[in-house]
Design an enzyme around this catalytic site. Structure first.
Site, PDB file in Angstrom:
ATOM      1  N   GLU A  17       8.930 -14.040 -11.821  1.00 26.74           N
ATOM      2  CA  GLU A  17       8.220 -12.822 -11.395  1.00 26.74           C
ATOM      3  C   GLU A  17       7.522 -12.114 -12.550  1.00 26.74           C
ATOM      4  O   GLU A  17       6.418 -11.632 -12.402  1.00 26.74           O
ATOM      5  CB  GLU A  17       9.233 -11.797 -10.839  1.00 26.74           C
ATOM      6  CG  GLU A  17       9.657 -12.013  -9.428  1.00 26.74           C
ATOM      7  CD  GLU A  17      10.543 -10.865  -8.953  1.00 26.74           C
ATOM      8  OE1 GLU A  17      11.640 -10.685  -9.501  1.00 26.74           O
ATOM      9  OE2 GLU A  17      10.128 -10.158  -8.034  1.00 26.74           O
TER      10      GLU A  17
ATOM     11  N   CYS B   3       0.821  -1.202   0.000  1.00 24.99           N
ATOM     12  CA  CYS B   3       0.000   0.000   0.000  1.00 24.99           C
ATOM     13  C   CYS B   3       0.861   1.261   0.000  1.00 24.99           C
ATOM     14  O   CYS B   3       1.973   1.263   0.510  1.00 24.99           O
ATOM     15  CB  CYS B   3      -0.869   0.038   1.247  1.00 24.99           C
ATOM     16  SG  CYS B   3      -1.880  -1.411   1.427  1.00 24.99           S
TER      17      CYS B   3
ATOM     18  N   LYS C   5      13.823 -13.841 -11.418  1.00 26.63           N
ATOM     19  CA  LYS C   5      13.490 -12.787 -12.386  1.00 26.63           C
ATOM     20  C   LYS C   5      12.466 -13.314 -13.379  1.00 26.63           C
ATOM     21  O   LYS C   5      11.466 -12.684 -13.661  1.00 26.63           O
ATOM     22  CB  LYS C   5      14.723 -12.303 -13.167  1.00 26.63           C
ATOM     23  CG  LYS C   5      15.704 -11.440 -12.449  1.00 26.63           C
ATOM     24  CD  LYS C   5      15.210 -10.082 -12.040  1.00 26.63           C
ATOM     25  CE  LYS C   5      14.422 -10.075 -10.770  1.00 26.63           C
ATOM     26  NZ  LYS C   5      15.047 -10.040  -9.503  1.00 26.63           N
TER      27      LYS C   5
ATOM     28  N   TRP D  12      -2.867  -2.703  -1.701  1.00 29.28           N
ATOM     29  CA  TRP D  12      -2.431  -4.040  -2.088  1.00 29.28           C
ATOM     30  C   TRP D  12      -3.124  -4.979  -1.101  1.00 29.28           C
ATOM     31  O   TRP D  12      -2.824  -4.950   0.096  1.00 29.28           O
ATOM     32  CB  TRP D  12      -0.909  -4.140  -1.980  1.00 29.28           C
ATOM     33  CG  TRP D  12      -0.325  -5.390  -2.540  1.00 29.28           C
ATOM     34  CD1 TRP D  12      -0.227  -5.726  -3.851  1.00 29.28           C
ATOM     35  CD2 TRP D  12       0.260  -6.461  -1.802  1.00 29.28           C
ATOM     36  NE1 TRP D  12       0.396  -6.943  -3.971  1.00 29.28           N
ATOM     37  CE2 TRP D  12       0.702  -7.413  -2.740  1.00 29.28           C
ATOM     38  CE3 TRP D  12       0.471  -6.719  -0.443  1.00 29.28           C
ATOM     39  CZ2 TRP D  12       1.329  -8.605  -2.368  1.00 29.28           C
ATOM     40  CZ3 TRP D  12       1.089  -7.891  -0.073  1.00 29.28           C
ATOM     41  CH2 TRP D  12       1.505  -8.813  -1.029  1.00 29.28           C
TER      42      TRP D  12
ATOM     43  N   GLU E 287      18.650 -16.298  -8.750  1.00 29.99           N
ATOM     44  CA  GLU E 287      18.191 -14.952  -9.092  1.00 29.99           C
ATOM     45  C   GLU E 287      17.623 -14.913 -10.518  1.00 29.99           C
ATOM     46  O   GLU E 287      16.593 -14.277 -10.767  1.00 29.99           O
ATOM     47  CB  GLU E 287      19.360 -13.964  -8.921  1.00 29.99           C
ATOM     48  CG  GLU E 287      19.066 -12.524  -9.289  1.00 29.99           C
ATOM     49  CD  GLU E 287      17.891 -11.894  -8.550  1.00 29.99           C
ATOM     50  OE1 GLU E 287      17.380 -12.468  -7.584  1.00 29.99           O
ATOM     51  OE2 GLU E 287      17.453 -10.806  -8.980  1.00 29.99           O
TER      52      GLU E 287
ATOM     53  N   ASN F 269      -1.673   1.856   5.832  1.00 29.14           N
ATOM     54  CA  ASN F 269      -0.751   0.883   5.265  1.00 29.14           C
ATOM     55  C   ASN F 269      -0.266   0.014   6.417  1.00 29.14           C
ATOM     56  O   ASN F 269       0.141   0.526   7.446  1.00 29.14           O
ATOM     57  CB  ASN F 269       0.427   1.650   4.617  1.00 29.14           C
ATOM     58  CG  ASN F 269       1.531   0.736   4.143  1.00 29.14           C
ATOM     59  OD1 ASN F 269       1.381  -0.478   4.114  1.00 29.14           O
ATOM     60  ND2 ASN F 269       2.653   1.331   3.764  1.00 29.14           N
ATOM     61  N   GLY F 270      -0.344  -1.317   6.274  1.00 25.56           N
ATOM     62  CA  GLY F 270       0.091  -2.222   7.337  1.00 25.56           C
ATOM     63  C   GLY F 270      -1.009  -3.221   7.657  1.00 25.56           C
ATOM     64  O   GLY F 270      -1.902  -3.451   6.839  1.00 25.56           O
TER      65      GLY F 270
ATOM     66  N   ARG G 137       5.180   0.475  -5.903  1.00 28.63           N
ATOM     67  CA  ARG G 137       5.076  -0.377  -4.724  1.00 28.63           C
ATOM     68  C   ARG G 137       4.102  -1.534  -4.950  1.00 28.63           C
ATOM     69  O   ARG G 137       4.076  -2.478  -4.167  1.00 28.63           O
ATOM     70  CB  ARG G 137       4.604   0.449  -3.513  1.00 28.63           C
ATOM     71  CG  ARG G 137       5.595   1.512  -3.091  1.00 28.63           C
ATOM     72  CD  ARG G 137       4.961   2.503  -2.146  1.00 28.63           C
ATOM     73  NE  ARG G 137       4.620   1.914  -0.859  1.00 28.63           N
ATOM     74  CZ  ARG G 137       5.443   1.825   0.169  1.00 28.63           C
ATOM     75  NH1 ARG G 137       6.657   2.279   0.070  1.00 28.63           N
ATOM     76  NH2 ARG G 137       5.051   1.282   1.308  1.00 28.63           N
TER      77      ARG G 137
ATOM     78  N   LYS H  13       6.418  -3.798  -4.703  1.00 28.64           N
ATOM     79  CA  LYS H  13       7.833  -3.437  -4.677  1.00 28.64           C
ATOM     80  C   LYS H  13       8.395  -3.518  -3.271  1.00 28.64           C
ATOM     81  O   LYS H  13       9.490  -3.981  -3.046  1.00 28.64           O
ATOM     82  CB  LYS H  13       7.999  -2.023  -5.242  1.00 28.64           C
ATOM     83  CG  LYS H  13       9.442  -1.522  -5.264  1.00 28.64           C
ATOM     84  CD  LYS H  13      10.275  -2.312  -6.250  1.00 28.64           C
ATOM     85  CE  LYS H  13      11.736  -1.918  -6.242  1.00 28.64           C
ATOM     86  NZ  LYS H  13      12.573  -2.952  -6.889  1.00 28.64           N
TER      87      LYS H  13
ATOM     88  N   HIS I 106      20.229 -35.642  -8.565  1.00 24.77           N
ATOM     89  CA  HIS I 106      19.610 -36.201  -7.361  1.00 24.77           C
ATOM     90  C   HIS I 106      18.093 -36.053  -7.374  1.00 24.77           C
ATOM     91  O   HIS I 106      17.459 -36.075  -6.312  1.00 24.77           O
ATOM     92  CB  HIS I 106      20.212 -35.538  -6.113  1.00 24.77           C
ATOM     93  CG  HIS I 106      21.666 -35.815  -5.958  1.00 24.77           C
ATOM     94  ND1 HIS I 106      22.158 -37.057  -5.620  1.00 24.77           N
ATOM     95  CD2 HIS I 106      22.751 -35.031  -6.167  1.00 24.77           C
ATOM     96  CE1 HIS I 106      23.483 -37.013  -5.592  1.00 24.77           C
ATOM     97  NE2 HIS I 106      23.873 -35.788  -5.929  1.00 24.77           N
TER      98      HIS I 106
HETATM   99  O1  M6R Z   1      13.494  -4.249  -0.497  1.00 24.13           O
HETATM  100  P1  M6R Z   1      14.036  -5.633  -0.253  1.00 24.13           P
HETATM  101  O2  M6R Z   1      15.358  -5.858  -0.916  1.00 24.13           O
HETATM  102  O3  M6R Z   1      14.108  -5.950   1.218  1.00 24.13           O
HETATM  103  O4  M6R Z   1      12.984  -6.604  -0.910  1.00 24.13           O
HETATM  104  C1  M6R Z   1      13.106  -7.986  -0.780  1.00 24.13           C
HETATM  105  C2  M6R Z   1      12.230  -8.707  -1.776  1.00 24.13           C
HETATM  106  O5  M6R Z   1      10.884  -8.435  -1.545  1.00 24.13           O
HETATM  107  C3  M6R Z   1      12.576  -8.320  -3.212  1.00 24.13           C
HETATM  108  O6  M6R Z   1      13.920  -8.562  -3.501  1.00 24.13           O
HETATM  109  C4  M6R Z   1      11.701  -9.131  -4.217  1.00 24.13           C
HETATM  110  O7  M6R Z   1      12.048 -10.474  -4.176  1.00 24.13           O
HETATM  111  C5  M6R Z   1      11.854  -8.542  -5.616  1.00 24.13           C
HETATM  112  N1  M6R Z   1      10.583  -8.505  -6.251  1.00 24.13           N
HETATM  113  C6  M6R Z   1      12.804  -9.304  -6.463  1.00 24.13           C
HETATM  114  O8  M6R Z   1      12.827  -8.897  -7.777  1.00 24.13           O
END
Ligand code: M6R
Length: 604
Positions: A487, A2, A484, A75, A480, A99-100, A27, A599, A503
């Site tokens: 996501e 949010c 990517k 969100w 990673e 927010n929260g 965000r 985000k 394995h």
């Molecule tokens: O702001 P942060 O680095 O603490 O965020 C951690 C994860 O939420 C963040 O890296 C998330 O996995 C991204 N969407 C990756 O692309």
């Protein structure tokens, strides 16, 4: 996650709120809304989906002269993304945005309902405004009612509330979710969840601490801390340069951020390298004294960079290193020893799970360090020391340049500790420092490479899954790469250690299983190659990334001949980022705001 904005002033309140929310789009959100109190009357609008829907709904709504406004991008946590669940939430004569998560909302809601209050939404937030209106009946003024309400809430929140009896005032409270206040010389007042909406509007800002609450009206601000003591705002200048937050002609922020990696890594290195040693002005000379172990803790991409660090720290600095996923660590009653340095890694500095582990480490008396991209974020304010990654604002939900700068910091840090502990010869440290200087060039995207990946992407839009595989520090890079891809493409992808495929996962091998194989020439090449051959022999489709030709690959992406595996690491990082980007674009997805993601994940 949010996002919140607030405004008190004489300008076009509607537009200021909508523009502010636009800046918070990164965000992640699924609905949005605003409420404006003007000439003693509230107007409120909400819409599901993108902000353009809210803009359309408010097209006939005009704000002129003095007004008070609050806005929100939601969100969903409690209740579906519907208009009724979108904020601001209404009471009888007040509106709230939040927010929260209010953890005791069910209990409060039950009590309110039994006294006759009806609820319109399924959200936890709605209890705040009803509780406030219940309290106002037994209070001498609105602020007293607001203070009582805040004390009754458990959980995490950043709250803005407006009420008809105080038509020039916004009440605020912050505990566990980010919020700041800004003002300018024209007397305009702003609230937001992060700096970006305030750039170009406010000239100076105050970052609220957890436990802060109070109110702002046309002429003043009153802040109280968690012990009800009045405190002064501490103002800092806010940058006015919005240019870096725009797309600069790239199709997506993610693309722009991939291309920016060269320059932001230069910034990360700036002033931190001399010929023979790494310089971290931010760290006290004795910072590592008495430290025998390092524990790294993070989420998502930041967790992957932490995993990379563990290879470098043990290899070069010979220091015992462990890595933890924050959401797991916080509930598993971990053993924490005082001779452990606790490092949290976070792009935003606001991730709830990571922040919580930092609090745990502090409570246990550990020395703490945060590797972060956002100055003044909650983690930066809490940790004993901070190293900023200097990646600039990262807007794409899929993190790219934050990861690149985090790994750069970790490489530097491994050499920094190696020098203190005398675990690497000075000549080797100097050699690696000269390699670090080559990183900005190694992550430059060539037109030829981008074009090749664009063409290749059309062959990887189907199938029953991707395996990104690598050994050693290329395993976190494989994780990673897979993150990517999943996501932003919504295709199933896993990162796996190359040697672990036999394995179990190799059972999946067939032409529809796509393997993205990371084959660095300078690290365990032969071993990795045999693992890929095992998959190729079982007919898996192989896309190999290497500087060495590999005839068993169906597709081959050549990186340049490098002097060291770490330079190969950075080159391959760019390849997996662009491959994911191009696959996602071909699938027609929203690259910068992928579905279901936020985000900054400020709830657990
Ligand atoms: O702001 P942060 O680095 O603490 O965020 C951690 C994860 O939420 C963040 O890296 C998330 O996995 C991204 N969407 C990756 O692309």
């Amino acid at each position: 996650m949010c996002g919140i904005v607030g405004y008190i002033g004489k300008n076009n309140t509607k537009q200021i709120l909508l523009d502010g929310l636009k800046e918070l789009e990164y965000r992640g959100y699924d609905s949005a809304g605003i409420a404006v109190l003007q000439n003693g009357k509230f107007s409120s609008y909400k819409a599901i989906g993108k902000l353009v829907n809210l803009k359309e709904k408010t097209s006939d709504f005009i704000t002129e002269g003095f007004a008070v406004g609050i806005g929100h991008t939601r969100w969903a946590t409690h209740g579906k993304p519907t208009e009724l669940n979108a904020h601001p939430h209404i009471g009888e004569s007040s509106y709230v945005v939040h927010n929260g998560i209010i953890e005791n909302y069910a209990k409060l809601k039950k009590e309110l309902m039994s006294s006759g209050v009806s609820f319109l939404s399924q959200t936890d937030t709605e209890v705040i405004v009803h509780q406030f209106e219940k309290n106002i009946k037994s209070s001498t003024n609105a602020f007293e009612a607001f203070s009582k309400t805040i004390k009754e809430l458990d959980g995490a929140y950043a709250i803005l509330l407006t009420t008809i009896s105080e038509p020039d005032t916004i009440f605020f409270a912050k505990h566990g979710s980010p919020m700041l206040f800004g003002r300018n010389k024209d007397g305009e007042k702003y609230f937001a969840s992060s700096d970006t909406p305030l750039m170009g509007q406010a000239s100076e800002v105050n970052y609220f601490e957890d436990g802060d609450y109070g109110y702002v009206n046309e002429s003043e601000i009153f802040i109280f801390d968690k012990n009800k003591n009045k405190k002064d705002a501490i103002y800092k200048k806010i940058s006015q340069n919005k240019l870096s937050a725009q797309k600069d002609g790239y199709r997506f922020f993610m693309e722009k951020e991939i291309y920016e990696q060269s320059s932001v890594i230069s910034d990360t290195l700036m002033g931190r390298l001399n010929d023979e040693e790494i310089v971290f002005d931010e760290l006290d000379e004795n910072f590592f004294e008495g430290i025998n172990e390092i524990k790294l803790c993070a989420c998502g991409t930041s967790y992957h960079s932490a995993l990379s660090a563990s290879y470098l720290f043990e290899r070069y600095a010979k220091i015992r290193t462990s890595v933890e996923i924050a959401s797991e660590f916080r509930y598993r009653e971990p053993m924490m020893q005082k001779d452990t340095l606790f490092i949290v890694i976070s792009q935003s500095g606001e991730t709830a799970d990571t922040l919580e582990t930092l609090k745990m480490a502090k409570k246990a008396g550990l020395r703490t360090l945060v590797i972060c991209n956002v100055d003044n974020s909650s983690m930066v304010r809490l940790a004993d020391a901070t190293i900023l990654t200097r990646a600039g604002i990262e807007k794409g939900v899929a993190s790219t340049k934050a990861f690149a700068t985090q790994v750069t910091i970790f490489w530097m840090m491994s050499l920094y500790i190696a020098r203190i502990k005398n675990t690497l010869a000075s000549k080797e440290i100097a050699r690696q420092i000269s390699l670090l200087r080559e990183v900005p060039a190694s992550v430059k995207v060539s037109d030829e490479m981008h074009e090749k990946l664009k063409r290749l992407s059309k062959r990887y839009l189907h199938g029953h899954g991707f395996f990104f595989i690598g050994r050693d520090i290329f395993f976190p890079l494989a994780l990673e790469g897979a993150l990517k891809l999943k996501e932003i493409s919504y295709l199933h992808a896993e990162g796996y250690p190359s040697g672990e495929m036999k394995h179990g996962p190799i059972a999946l091998a067939d032409p529809e299983l796509f393997t993205i194989a990371l084959l660095p020439e300078h690290l365990h090449y032969e071993k990795s190659k045999s693992n890929v051959e095992e998959l190729s022999a079982r007919d898996a489709t192989i896309c190999a990334i290497s500087s060495k030709e590999f005839d068993k690959a169906d597709d081959f992406i050549a990186i340049s001949k490098c002097k060291d595996y770490m330079l190969e690491f950075f080159e391959m990082m760019v390849v997996v980022q662009i491959l994911s980007l191009e696959i996602s674009i071909r699938l027609g997805n929203d690259v910068d705001m992928p579905r279901n993601l936020a985000k900054s994940v400020t709830v657990e």
